[in-house]
Scaffold this motif. Structure first.
Motif, short mmCIF file in Angstrom:
data_model
loop_
_atom_site.label_atom_id
_atom_site.label_comp_id
_atom_site.label_asym_id
_atom_site.label_seq_id
_atom_site.Cartn_x
_atom_site.Cartn_y
_atom_site.Cartn_z
N MET A 1 0.82 -1.21 0.00
CA MET A 1 0.00 0.00 0.00
C MET A 1 0.86 1.27 0.00
O MET A 1 0.34 2.35 0.19
CB MET A 1 -0.91 0.00 1.24
CG MET A 1 -2.19 -0.75 1.00
SD MET A 1 -3.13 0.00 -0.30
CE MET A 1 -4.54 -1.06 -0.33
N PHE A 3 3.06 2.38 2.17
CA PHE A 3 3.13 3.06 3.45
C PHE A 3 4.35 2.53 4.20
O PHE A 3 4.60 1.34 4.21
CB PHE A 3 1.89 2.74 4.29
CG PHE A 3 0.94 3.89 4.39
CD1 PHE A 3 1.15 4.90 5.30
CD2 PHE A 3 -0.17 3.95 3.57
CE1 PHE A 3 0.27 5.96 5.40
CE2 PHE A 3 -1.05 5.01 3.65
CZ PHE A 3 -0.83 6.02 4.57
N LEU A 46 -1.04 -7.16 13.13
CA LEU A 46 -2.41 -7.53 12.77
C LEU A 46 -2.83 -6.88 11.46
O LEU A 46 -3.60 -7.44 10.70
CB LEU A 46 -3.37 -7.07 13.86
CG LEU A 46 -3.68 -8.04 14.98
CD1 LEU A 46 -4.70 -7.42 15.90
CD2 LEU A 46 -4.22 -9.34 14.40
N SER A 47 -2.32 -5.70 11.25
CA SER A 47 -2.66 -4.99 10.02
C SER A 47 -1.75 -5.37 8.88
O SER A 47 -1.68 -4.68 7.88
CB SER A 47 -2.57 -3.49 10.22
OG SER A 47 -3.37 -3.11 11.27
N ASN A 48 -1.01 -6.44 9.07
CA ASN A 48 -0.22 -6.96 7.98
C ASN A 48 0.97 -6.09 7.63
O ASN A 48 1.37 -6.01 6.49
CB ASN A 48 -1.13 -7.12 6.75
CG ASN A 48 -0.59 -8.17 5.82
OD1 ASN A 48 0.27 -8.96 6.21
ND2 ASN A 48 -1.07 -8.17 4.60
N ILE A 49 1.48 -5.41 8.62
CA ILE A 49 2.68 -4.62 8.37
C ILE A 49 3.86 -5.40 8.92
O ILE A 49 3.92 -5.69 10.11
CB ILE A 49 2.59 -3.25 9.05
CG1 ILE A 49 1.50 -2.45 8.39
CG2 ILE A 49 3.91 -2.53 8.98
CD1 ILE A 49 1.17 -1.20 9.10
N PRO A 118 -7.45 0.16 14.59
CA PRO A 118 -6.62 -0.34 13.49
C PRO A 118 -5.87 0.80 12.82
O PRO A 118 -6.48 1.81 12.45
CB PRO A 118 -7.63 -0.97 12.54
CG PRO A 118 -8.94 -0.41 12.91
CD PRO A 118 -8.88 -0.05 14.34
N GLY A 120 -4.85 0.91 10.00
CA GLY A 120 -5.36 1.04 8.63
C GLY A 120 -6.40 2.12 8.49
O GLY A 120 -6.50 2.77 7.46
N ALA A 121 -7.17 2.33 9.54
CA ALA A 121 -8.23 3.33 9.45
C ALA A 121 -7.64 4.71 9.24
O ALA A 121 -8.16 5.52 8.47
CB ALA A 121 -9.07 3.28 10.70
N THR A 123 -4.68 5.40 7.95
CA THR A 123 -4.07 5.50 6.63
C THR A 123 -5.12 5.60 5.53
O THR A 123 -4.93 6.31 4.55
CB THR A 123 -3.19 4.28 6.39
OG1 THR A 123 -3.97 3.11 6.62
CG2 THR A 123 -2.01 4.26 7.31
N ALA A 124 -6.23 4.91 5.75
CA ALA A 124 -7.28 4.98 4.73
C ALA A 124 -7.88 6.37 4.66
O ALA A 124 -8.12 6.91 3.58
CB ALA A 124 -8.36 3.94 5.02
N ARG A 127 -5.47 8.52 2.77
CA ARG A 127 -5.46 8.33 1.33
C ARG A 127 -6.73 8.86 0.68
O ARG A 127 -6.72 9.39 -0.41
CB ARG A 127 -5.34 6.84 1.02
CG ARG A 127 -3.95 6.34 1.01
CD ARG A 127 -3.20 6.83 -0.21
NE ARG A 127 -1.78 6.70 -0.04
CZ ARG A 127 -1.11 5.57 -0.16
NH1 ARG A 127 -1.75 4.47 -0.45
NH2 ARG A 127 0.17 5.52 0.02
#
Lengths: 451, 649
Positions: A1, A3, A46-49, A118, A120-121, A123-124, A127
Motif C-alpha cells: 500500500m 506506506f 495484525l494490520s499486515n505490516i 486499526p 489502517g483506518a 491510513t485509509a 489516502r
C-alpha cells in the motif's frame, strides 16, 4: 500500500522517571507483563505490516529495545532499529532517519500507544482525502489527562486548564485547529481565513491527539528540512501544517490536481468533471477563489481520524497512565492483553503458587513462577514473574514487577513496585513508586513518594 | 419524432437490429457484399445532418438495414399475415438456409416469398441470399453467435417452442425438407430464432456455456449424409465442414469476435435474494458488508448494506489489502463514501486508477502480461463493485480496457505494452468522454434558441456544459433547475450556473408540473441508455420526462455514446441501486427533525431509497449523443457501431 511505518519508541522518558531506567527504557515498561512496545507492534502486525522502523533515543536504550525485539519478533517482523541521540524530539528523530523513508506516505506511531484502533483506518482516511497529514485523535481517558509529568490524580484537579483543543469542520474529517497542553494557558487563536472558508468549526476539548500520524512523506521531509527548529511533531509540525493549510507553502510533488489541470485542455475538462461531481471540501472551494475558475490558491488538507469511543486508545506517558493502562489491560480492555482469562476473570500462570486462603480477585494477573503466602488478597493488580510474597499481604490497584520480594503483612495500594525491590515486613505503601535495585523498604509511606 | 413514435409500435424493428448487431461480419466482407446498398442509402440512418459519416465508416450496412426496418415499421399493417412473430422468424431462417445450401442457385421459393411479402423488412436478407453467398452464409452464424453469447434463460423456451413451430411455419418445400431430415438442426435453428426474439427482453451471460452445449448437437446434425444438412452446420461455424472458400473466409473473420464476445459478456447479475449465492460472495468479499435488515420485498435482489459500518470496516482493513493497488483502493473508498458520484466522474476516476495500476505493474516471473494483468484488473473491478455497483458506462469502459489488453501484440515488450495501454486509456477518456461531451454540447446548443426556458433535473455534467456553452454563445435563455431530496445535486449545479451569470429558477421535483407550463425544452442527463431506448438515470428523471411529455415539451437526453448499453430493461426494478436509507430518514442540516431516528429498526417499516429509474423511450424526443441527434429507436445502431469502433480504437 506504499506506506512506511515508523515507531517512535522514545528513550528514557523524564516523565516516567522513577519507573524507567537504563535497563528499562520506556518502550519496555511492562504492561500486563509485556513491554508496552509489543502492543503497538502487534497491532501493526495484525494490520499486515511486516516492515517497520523503530526509532529509539539513546544508544543504551536502543540496545535494550533492539535486543528484545530481535528475541521476540525474530521470525515475524522485519524491524529496523534506528538510534538517535537523546533530546532531539520526535521531529528530530524523523529528521535523522529521513534517508530511510522512501514510500509515498509515512505512518508515525508512538511506541507508547496502547490501542486497538486499526492503523489502517488512519491510513485509509489519509489516502481518501489525499491529505498531507492525518492525525488520529481519541477521547480523553476518563481518569483525565496526564500530560504533566509525574502528576498523580490530585495534580489534575489543581490545573484544570490543561486541555487539548481540537477544531474540526462539521463533517469531522478535517483538522482546522490544534493546540496541545502547555499553550493553552493563553487565549486560543484561530485563523480567520480558515474559519471563513469553513464557515463552521467544532471545537472540542474532550479529544486528544493519540500520536499516530500519517504524513505525506515528501511534505514531511520538506517541512523538516525547512523548519529545522521544529522539535516535536505534536507541538510544532502538526500545528504548523494545520495553520498553513489554506496558504500552503509546501510543494506537493504528488502533483496537486490543480497544476495538472493547467497542462492541457482535455485534462482540464476531465478535472472539472471530477471536481464538479465530487463534493468539494472547503479546501477546494477556497482554492478556487471567489470566481470559481481555475485554482489560484494552494492548499493542503489536514485530516483527522476520530477513534470511536468503543475503542481503547491511551498513551503511556505518565505514571498515572501507566497504572491506568495496567488496570485496563487486565480489566475492561482485556482483549488487548492477548491472554486467556479464567472464569474468575483473572490470569494466574499455572506455575504460580498460592498459599491457603489466598484470594486473587477478578482483573488480576499473576506472573509465571510467583509465590504467594497464606491469607493474601490481590485485587485489580498485576504481579510480575518470580515474585515472592509473604503471608497476609494485601495488594490493591498496584503493579508489582518481576523478582520483587514482599514481606509478611504488607499492604500495597495504588503503587508501582519495580523489579528486584524488596519490601520488609509490615510495610504499608499507598500511591508510591518503589525503585528497583534491591532497595529495601522499612517504612510505611504514603502518597507520591518514590524511593 | 414521428418516426420514433411509430417505430415503438413494432418491437420487431429492434429485434432485427439486434440480429445484425451481433452479426460478426468482418468489415471488408461486408463492404464487398453491401457496397451498393451503402451508396444508395448513405445518410439515411440518422435524421440529423450532424451525423458525421467519418465516425462510423465500415458497418454502414447495419444502419441501412435499420432504415429499411424503420420504413417497414410504418408499413406494418400490410404484412399482418406475418404477425405471429415466431412464424416470421422461422420463415426467414428456414428459407434462408436452404438458399444458402444450394450454393449460388437462385433463391429458394420460400425466401423469395419472404422477399416479396416483406421485402421492406427483410430486404437485406433477401438481397443477400439471392445474390452474394458469403455474406448470406454469415448471417446464421451471426445468429448463432448471438445465442452463444447473449442468450440466457431461454432454455425453457427452447423446450417449448420447437414443436409449435412446424405448424405455423410458412413452409416452402426446401424448408420442409430441411425440417424433416434434420429435426435436430432445425430445433437448434428455431431456438436460434426464438432467442433472437426473446433476447431483447432478457439478457445475461452465463448462457455462453449453454450455447456451447448446443454446438455439438448441431455438429452431429451436420454429420448427416445430405448436403443440406451439412450446410447449416457449416453455418454453425463447425470447422470440420468448412469446405467452401466463403465458409473459411467467414470463419476467419468470425472467430475472434466470438471469442471476444464471450469475454465481453457482462457477468451475471448477482441476485441478492439468493441466500446461498450471497453467502458465497461474502466469503470472497474484501470487507464485511452487513446487510440492511428491513429491506423492501420487491428490491430484495439488489444489494443493500448498512452504510455506516461499511466504510469503517473497509478503512480498518486498509493495510491488510496487500494485493490492492492504492489508487484503486482510493477510488473504491471514494465511491463508497460518496466522494465521487456521477457517471463520467466515476468512470474517469476508475480509468485513472487503472492507469496507475498499469504504470506500476510488472509482470511476475512465469506469467504473461496479458493474462496476469487481466486477472488483476478483474480483481480490482470486483473490489470496486463491492464498494458500489458499477454503472453501465463503467462496464463498457472495463470491457474496452480488457479488450485492449487482450489484443496487445505479443511482440511488445513490457514497457511498450504498458505505454500502449496507458495511451489507450487516455484516448478513451479523451475521445469517448471529453470530446464526446464537446460534440454533444455543440449539437445541443443548436437546439437552444433565444427566449427558451430550459429545464434540467439533478446535476448532469454534460447538461451543465451545454447550458454554459449556450450562454457563452450569447443566447438568451432561462434555466429551471429541478432538484430532489436527498442528494440535492441540483444545488451544486445551480451554484455553478449562477456563478457564470445565468438566470435560474430552482425548484423541487414536487413542483415540476407547475413549472412545466413555461418550459420550452427539457435537457436531461443519463446514466446509460439501453438499446430499447430506455434511459436509465437518476431517480426522478422519468417523472420529469413524463410530465414534460404530457405538456408536449420536447425531452432531450444528453448522453455520451460510451454509456449506451445493449441491455434491455423495461422497468427500473430488475436492475437498480439502493442508496443509504438513512439519507431519506433524515433531513441534512436539521438534526432537530428526527421523527424517524429510532424507527430504522422497526419491523414493519422499510425504507426504500432508489437511486435510478428507467424512462421509457416514448417520453424521450431525442437523444443527443456524440454521433449526432438520434431518436431513441436508433440506440441499438449506435451500440453496434460503437462496439465495433471501440474495439478497433
Amino acid at each position: 500500500m506504499d506506506f512506511q511505518v515508523v515507531v517512535l519508541a522514545g528513550g528514557t522518558s523524564k516523565k516516567l522517571v522513577p519507573l524507567v531506567s537504563k535497563e528499562v527504557p520506556k518502550a519496555l515498561l511492562p504492561v500486563a507483563n509485556r513491554p508496552v512496545l509489543s502492543y503497538v507492534l502487534e497491532q501493526l502486525e495484525l494490520s499486515n505490516i511486516k516492515d517497520l522502523i523503530v526509532v529509539v533515543e539513546g544508544a543504551d536504550a536502543a540496545l535494550c529495545v533492539g535486543g528484545w525485539i530481535s528475541a521476540a519478533y525474530v521470525d515475524r517482523l522485519h524491524v529496523e532499529v534506528a538510534t538517535v541521540p537523546e533530546d532531539v524530539g520526535t521531529a528530530g528523530a524523523l529528521r535523522a532517519i529521513a534517508h530511510h523513508l522512501t514510500a509515498k506516505d509515512v505512518l508515525v506511531v508512538s511506541g507508547d500507544l496502547v490501542s486497538d484502533v486499526p492503523p489502517g483506518a488512519v491510513t485509509a482516511a489519509h489516502r481518501r482525502h489525499d491529505a498531507v497529514v492525518t492525525a488520529m485523535i481519541c477521547s480523553v481517558p476518563v481518569s483525565g489527562l496526564s500530560e504533566a509529568g509525574s502528576s498523580g490524580a490530585k495534580d489534575k484537579t489543581k490545573k484544570p486548564g490543561r486541555y487539548n483543543i481540537i477544531g474540526m469542520d462539521p463533517t469531522k474529517q478535517f483538522l482546522l485547529h490544534i493546540a496541545t497542553g502547555a499553550e493553552l494557558e493563553k487565549d486560543t487563536r484561530i485563523r480567520k481565513s480558515i474559519l471563513r472558508a469553513v464557515g463552521q468549526m467544532d471545537i472540542r476539548a474532550d479529544l486528544m491527539d493519540a500520536h499516530m500520524y500519517a504524513f505525506n512523506r515528501s511534505v514531511l521531509q520538506e517541512v523538516l528540512d525547512q523548519k529545522d527548529k521544529f522539535q516535536s511533531l505534536k507541538q510544532d509540525v502538526l500545528p504548523y501544517l494545520v495553520r498553513s493549510q489554506l496558504k500552503s507553502e509546501i510543494l506537493i510533488n504528488g502533483a496537486p490536481q490543480g497544476q495538472q489541470a493547467k497542462e492541457n485542455g482535455n485534462d482540464k475538462v476531465s478535472y472539472r468533471i471530477l471536481a464538479n461531481a465530487s463534493t468539494p471540501s472547503f479546501h477546494e472551494l477556497y482554492a478556487l477563489g471567489p470566481n470559481g475558475s481555475a485554482p489560484v490558491r494552494r492548499t493542503h488538507k489536514c485530516c483527522v481520524y476520530i477513534a470511536s469511543n468503543s475503542k481503547y486508545c491511551v498513551r503511556l506517558n505518565s505514571i498515572q497512565a501507566f497504572m491506568d493502562i495496567n488496570r485496563d489491560v487486565i480489566g475492561e480492555a482485556n482483549h488487548l492483553s492477548g491472554y486467556n482469562f479464567s472464569a474468575q476473570n483473572n490470569i494466574i500462570h499455572p506455575s504460580a503458587e498460592l498459599g491457603s486462603k489466598t484470594t486473587v480477585g477478578p482483573h488480576c494477573m499473576l506472573g509465571e513462577g510467583s509465590q504467594m503466602g497464606d491469607k493474601c488478597s490481590v485485587k485489580r493488580s498485576v504481579i510480575g514473574r518470580h515474585c515472592r510474597i509473604g503471608s497476609n499481604v494485601k495488594v490493591v490497584n498496584s503493579v508489582v514487577m518481576n523478582h520483587v520480594t514482599i514481606g509478611d503483612g504488607c499492604s500495597i495500594q495504588g503503587s508501582v513496585i519495580c523489579s528486584n525491590a524488596q519490601l520488609q515486613e509490615r510495610v504499608a505503601l499507598k500511591d508510591c513508586q518503589v525503585l528497583s535495585l534491591s532497595t529495601s523498604v522499612f517504612l510505611s509511606l504514603s502518597s507520591n513518594e518514590y524511593l | 419524432m414521428d418516426a420514433r413514435r411509430v417505430s415503438q409500435v413494432v418491437p420487431k424493428v429492434r429485434q432485427v437490429g439486434f440480429v445484425t448487431h451481433s452479426d460478426p461480419n468482418p468489415p471488408p466482407q461486408a463492404s464487398r457484399t453491401q457496397s451498393v446498398p451503402i451508396e444508395s442509402n448513405s445518410g439515411t440512418p440518422y435524421d440529423s445532418p450532424d451525423f458525421s459519416p467519418v465516425m462510423i465508416p465500415p458497418p454502414r450496412h447495419h444502419s441501412e438495414n435499420l432504415s429499411h426496418l424503420r420504413s417497414a415499421a410504418v408499413a406494418v399493417p400490410e404484412s399482418s399475415s406475418r404477425r405471429p412473430m415466431w412464424d416470421d422468424r422461422v420463415a426467414v431462417v428456414g428459407s434462408y438456409n436452404p438458399g444458402n445450401s444450394l450454393l449460388g442457385q437462385p433463391v429458394s421459393p420460400n425466401s423469395s416469398e419472404v422477399n416479396s411479402e416483406a421485402s421492406t423488412t427483410l430486404g437485406w436478407f433477401g438481397r443477400n441470399s439471392s445474390g452474394k453467398f458469403s455474406a448470406g452464409s454469415s448471417f446464421p452464424g451471426g445468429g448463432f453467435d448471438l445465442t452463444t453469447v447473449k442468450m440466457e434463460n431461454f432454455t425453457q423456451l427452447e423446450g417449448k417452442k420447437p414443436e409449435a413451430v412446424p405448424g405455423k411455419g410458412g413452409g416452402g418445400g426446401v424448408e420442409v425438407n430441411n425440417r424433416e431430415s434434420s429435426s435436430n438442426t432445425l430445433k437448434a435453428k428455431t431456438t436460434k430464432a426464438e432467442r433472437r426474439e426473446t433476447q431483447e427482453a432478457q439478457r445475461a451471460a452465463k448462457a455462453a456455456g449453454k450455447a456451447q452445449g448446443n454446438k455439438p448437437v448441431a455438429a452431429a446434425g451436420g454429420a448427416g449424409p445430405s448436403n443440406i444438412l451439412r450446410q447449416p452446420s457449416q453455418n454453425r461455424d463447425d470447422p470440420a465442414v468448412g469446405s467452401t472458400i466463403a465458409g473459411s473466409d467467414r470463419r476467419g473473420g468470425d472467430r475472434p469476435p466470438e471469442r471476444e464476445r464471450k469475454k465481453d459478456v457482462p457477468p451475471p447479475r448477482m441476485q441478492f435474494d439468493d441466500q446461498g449465492r450471497v453467502n458465497k460472495s461474502k466469503k470472497r468479499a474484501v470487507f464485511n458488508q452487513p446487510e440492511a435488515k428491513n429491506r423492501v420485498e420487491l428490491f430484495r435482489h439488489l444489494p443493500q448494506y448498512e452504510h455506516g459500518s461499511q466504510l469503517t470496516d473497509l478503512e480498518s482493513k486498509f493495510l491488510e489489502l496487500d494485493s490492492m493497488h492504492p489508487a484503486v483502493y482510493k477510488v473504491g473508498v471514494q465511491y463508497l463514501a460518496g466522494d465521487v458520484t456521477g457517471g463520467n466522474a466515476r468512470c474517469i476516476a476508475m480509468l485513472r486508477a487503472f492507469q496507475e495500476v498499469i504504470n506500476d505493474y510488472s509482470t511476475p516471473p512465469g506469467k504473461t502480461l496479458v493474462r496476469d494483468l487481466t486477472a488483476k484488473i478483474s480483481s480490482y473491478v470486483s473490489f470496486l463493485i463491492e464498494c458500489r455497483p458499477l454503472s453501465m458506462s463503467m462496464g463498457n469502459a472495463i470491457r474496452f480496457q480488457k479488450s485492449r489488453i487482450a489484443k496487445l501484440p505479443l511482440t511488445l515488450s513490457e514497457t511498450e505494452a504498458k505505454a500502449a495501454l496507458c495511451n489507450d486509456i487516455d484516448r478513451f477518456i479523451n475521445e469517448k468522454i471529453i470530446l464526446a461531451d464537446k460534440v454533444i454540447v455543440r449539437h445541443a446548443a443548436t437546439k437552444v434558441r433565444d427566449g427558451d426556458v430550459l429545464l434540467t433535473y439533478g446535476s448532469s455534467c454534460v447538461v451543465e456544459m451545454i447550458l454554459l456553452y449556450a450562454h457563452e454563445l450569447g443566447k438568451q435563455f432561462r434555466v429551471v433547475v429541478v432538484d430532489s431530496r436527498p442528494k440535492h445535486e441540483g444545488q451544486a449545479l445551480l451554484r455553478r450556473l449562477l456563478a457564470k451569470g445565468l438566470s435560474c429558477t430552482y425548484t423541487h421535483i414536487n413542483a415540476v408540473s407547475y413549472i412545466m407550463h413555461e418550459v420550452t425544452r427539457v435537457f436531461l442527463g443519463a446514466s446509460s441508455v439501453l438499446s430499447n431506448g430506455t434511459t436509465y438515470s437518476r431517480v426522478g428523471t422519468a417523472c420529469v420526462a413524463m410530465v414534460a411529455h404530457a405538456f408536449r415539451v420536447p425531452v432531450l437526453i444528453c448522453c455520451e455514446a460510451y454509456k449506451f448499453h445493449e441491455r434491455v430493461q423495461l422497468d427500473s426494478i430488475c436492475s437498480n441501486e439502493l442508496g443509504d436509507s438513512n439519507d431519506i430518514a433524515r433531513v441534512p442540516g436539521r438534526p432537530d427533525v428526527n421523527s424517524m431516528d429510532n424507527r430504522t429498526n422497526e419491523k414493519n417499516l422499510q425504507f426504500l431509497n432508489l437511486m435510478y429509474d428507467a424512462t421509457p423511450s416514448e417520453y424521450v424526443s431525442m437523444i443527443i449523443t456524440d454521433y449526432g441527434m438520434i431518436p431513441p429507436t436508433s440506440v441499438p445502431v449506435i451500440v453496434r457501431e460503437y462496439r465495433r469502433e471501440y474495439l478497433l480504437i
